[in-house]
Design a protein around this motif. Structure first.
Motif, PDB file in Angstrom:
ATOM      1  N   ALA A  32       5.863   5.179 -19.079  1.00 53.17           N
ATOM      2  CA  ALA A  32       7.419   4.764 -18.968  1.00 53.17           C
ATOM      3  C   ALA A  32       7.657   3.424 -18.382  1.00 53.17           C
ATOM      4  O   ALA A  32       8.928   3.002 -18.457  1.00 53.17           O
ATOM      5  N   GLY A  33       6.776   2.814 -17.762  1.00 54.79           N
ATOM      6  CA  GLY A  33       6.750   1.578 -17.160  1.00 54.79           C
ATOM      7  C   GLY A  33       7.109   1.504 -15.699  1.00 54.79           C
ATOM      8  O   GLY A  33       7.569   0.800 -15.120  1.00 54.79           O
ATOM      9  N   LYS A  34       6.851   2.626 -14.836  1.00 58.19           N
ATOM     10  CA  LYS A  34       6.977   2.847 -13.361  1.00 58.19           C
ATOM     11  C   LYS A  34       6.164   1.784 -12.497  1.00 58.19           C
ATOM     12  O   LYS A  34       7.028   1.177 -11.748  1.00 58.19           O
ATOM     13  N   THR A  35       4.868   1.483 -12.975  1.00 56.77           N
ATOM     14  CA  THR A  35       4.070   0.673 -12.142  1.00 56.77           C
ATOM     15  C   THR A  35       4.747  -0.575 -12.232  1.00 56.77           C
ATOM     16  O   THR A  35       4.761  -1.569 -11.340  1.00 56.77           O
ATOM     17  N   THR A  36       5.079  -0.932 -13.721  1.00 55.92           N
ATOM     18  CA  THR A  36       5.694  -2.465 -13.641  1.00 55.92           C
ATOM     19  C   THR A  36       6.818  -2.332 -12.864  1.00 55.92           C
ATOM     20  O   THR A  36       7.268  -3.497 -12.317  1.00 55.92           O
ATOM     21  N   GLN A  37       7.877  -1.515 -13.035  1.00 57.65           N
ATOM     22  CA  GLN A  37       9.065  -1.740 -12.231  1.00 57.65           C
ATOM     23  C   GLN A  37       9.159  -1.687 -10.891  1.00 57.65           C
ATOM     24  O   GLN A  37       9.668  -2.236 -10.105  1.00 57.65           O
ATOM     25  N   ALA A  38       8.116  -0.991 -10.355  1.00 53.02           N
ATOM     26  CA  ALA A  38       7.870  -0.675  -9.043  1.00 53.02           C
ATOM     27  C   ALA A  38       7.396  -2.181  -8.309  1.00 53.02           C
ATOM     28  O   ALA A  38       7.920  -2.529  -7.226  1.00 53.02           O
ATOM     29  N   GLY A  39       6.587  -2.797  -9.128  1.00 56.95           N
ATOM     30  CA  GLY A  39       6.125  -4.244  -8.779  1.00 56.95           C
ATOM     31  C   GLY A  39       7.345  -5.104  -8.840  1.00 56.95           C
ATOM     32  O   GLY A  39       7.577  -6.041  -7.853  1.00 56.95           O
ATOM     33  N   ARG A  40       8.072  -5.063  -9.794  1.00 60.91           N
ATOM     34  CA  ARG A  40       9.363  -5.743  -9.979  1.00 60.91           C
ATOM     35  C   ARG A  40      10.564  -5.593  -8.707  1.00 60.91           C
ATOM     36  O   ARG A  40      10.909  -6.364  -8.123  1.00 60.91           O
ATOM     37  N   LEU A  41      10.412  -4.185  -8.577  1.00 60.93           N
ATOM     38  CA  LEU A  41      11.620  -4.008  -7.471  1.00 60.93           C
ATOM     39  C   LEU A  41      11.019  -4.283  -6.096  1.00 60.93           C
ATOM     40  O   LEU A  41      11.769  -4.965  -5.327  1.00 60.93           O
ATOM     41  N   ALA A  42       9.784  -4.275  -5.748  1.00 67.39           N
ATOM     42  CA  ALA A  42       9.170  -4.725  -4.384  1.00 67.39           C
ATOM     43  C   ALA A  42       9.320  -6.332  -4.404  1.00 67.39           C
ATOM     44  O   ALA A  42       9.865  -6.824  -3.466  1.00 67.39           O
ATOM     45  N   ALA A  43       9.342  -7.081  -5.558  1.00 63.18           N
ATOM     46  CA  ALA A  43       9.316  -8.592  -5.514  1.00 63.18           C
ATOM     47  C   ALA A  43      10.805  -8.951  -5.462  1.00 63.18           C
ATOM     48  O   ALA A  43      11.234  -9.807  -4.587  1.00 63.18           O
ATOM     49  N   PHE A  44      11.713  -8.241  -5.787  1.00 63.75           N
ATOM     50  CA  PHE A  44      13.306  -8.393  -5.637  1.00 63.75           C
ATOM     51  C   PHE A  44      13.570  -8.074  -4.188  1.00 63.75           C
ATOM     52  O   PHE A  44      14.295  -9.087  -3.563  1.00 63.75           O
ATOM     53  N   LEU A  45      13.216  -7.120  -3.622  1.00 68.50           N
ATOM     54  CA  LEU A  45      13.483  -6.823  -2.430  1.00 68.50           C
ATOM     55  C   LEU A  45      12.925  -7.675  -1.252  1.00 68.50           C
ATOM     56  O   LEU A  45      13.502  -8.334  -0.455  1.00 68.50           O
ATOM     57  N   GLU A  46      11.775  -8.257  -1.575  1.00 70.10           N
ATOM     58  CA  GLU A  46      11.127  -9.397  -0.741  1.00 70.10           C
ATOM     59  C   GLU A  46      11.809 -10.449  -0.917  1.00 70.10           C
ATOM     60  O   GLU A  46      12.214 -11.224  -0.106  1.00 70.10           O
ATOM     61  N   ALA A  47      12.353 -10.885  -2.198  1.00 67.02           N
ATOM     62  CA  ALA A  47      13.000 -12.198  -2.343  1.00 67.02           C
ATOM     63  C   ALA A  47      14.491 -11.895  -1.563  1.00 67.02           C
ATOM     64  O   ALA A  47      14.908 -13.018  -1.215  1.00 67.02           O
ATOM     65  N   ARG A  48      15.008 -10.902  -1.262  1.00 67.82           N
ATOM     66  CA  ARG A  48      16.077 -10.719  -0.434  1.00 67.82           C
ATOM     67  C   ARG A  48      15.970 -10.653   1.083  1.00 67.82           C
ATOM     68  O   ARG A  48      16.763 -10.479   1.815  1.00 67.82           O
ATOM     69  N   GLY A  49      14.614 -10.844   1.434  1.00 66.45           N
ATOM     70  CA  GLY A  49      14.132 -10.948   2.815  1.00 66.45           C
ATOM     71  C   GLY A  49      13.901  -9.561   3.327  1.00 66.45           C
ATOM     72  O   GLY A  49      13.731  -9.679   4.623  1.00 66.45           O
ATOM     73  N   LEU A  50      13.878  -8.380   2.537  1.00 65.48           N
ATOM     74  CA  LEU A  50      13.435  -7.387   3.305  1.00 65.48           C
ATOM     75  C   LEU A  50      11.704  -7.078   3.275  1.00 65.48           C
ATOM     76  O   LEU A  50      11.032  -7.449   2.443  1.00 65.48           O
TER      77      LEU A  50
END
Length: 198
Positions: A14-32
């Motif tokens: 379903a793409g969980k691993t891909t989306q988990a990586g993208r989500l982590a990168a998104f949060l890091e880009a916001r300084g979390l």
């Protein structure tokens, strides 16, 4: 607890691993500060191979997954949350309820009773369910493991289980159409998260 616990769920493919990586990168880009992890194997590294390759009874599967989850909660998830991290997990308890409960037919009251001790009651703030028809999910899997070889009828039960779990907890689950392009799914996840972020 200062951190933010987020999980991604859905059928294999379903793409969980891909989306988990993208989500982590998104949060890091916001300084979390972010901790990216996954199950099975987040607490006891050898469990993943054991569950996916050995011919086990459904009960043994679930108890091994629960042992892994107990270690994952105590050694990875709770410490990360206490440090104030955004913890993103590719699978958590809902996977076991869907696969071993709805898919393999184990009674949900027993699964939940075992889970109470394993998880210490830890629940995600949000769970993103990447929903996909079983035939599409299986078509995406390149090298099927033991569970993936159980076929479309098994995965239809797992999918129905996930949707039943989501219906029971609409305040926690966000159901997303995983047939949509990867970028669209990522944007939908981000849009749901924005109100929770500093």
């Amino acid at each position: 607890m200062p951190g933010l616990f987020l999980t991604l769920e859905g059928l294999d493919g379903a793409g969980k691993t891909t989306q988990a990586g993208r989500l982590a990168a998104f949060l890091e880009a916001r300084g979390l500060p972010v901790l990216l992890t996954r199950e099975p194997g987040g607490g006891l590294p050898g469990v993943r191979e054991l569950v996916l390759k050995e011919a086990l009874s459904p009960e043994a599967e679930y108890l091994l997954l629960s042992a892994d989850r107990a270690e994952h909660v105590r050694k990875v998830l709770l410490p990360g949350l206490r440090r104030g991290q955004a913890v993103v997990s590719d699978r958590y308890l809902d996977s076991s309820l869907a696969y071993q409960g709805f898919g393999r037919g184990l009674p949900l009251p027993w699964l939940l009773e075992v889970a109470k001790g394993a998880t210490l009651g830890l629940k995600p703030r949000l769970t993103f369910l990447l929903d996909l028809p079983p035939e599409l999910a299986l078509a995406r899997v390149k090298d099927p493991d033991r569970l993936e070889r159980l076929g479309p009828a098994f995965f239809q039960k797992v999918r129905e289980g996930y949707l039943a779990l989501a219906q029971a907890e609409p305040e926690r689950f966000v159901v997303l159409d995983a047939t949509r392009p990867e970028e669209e799914v990522a944007r939908a996840i981000q849009a749901h998260l924005l109100p929770l972020l500093p």
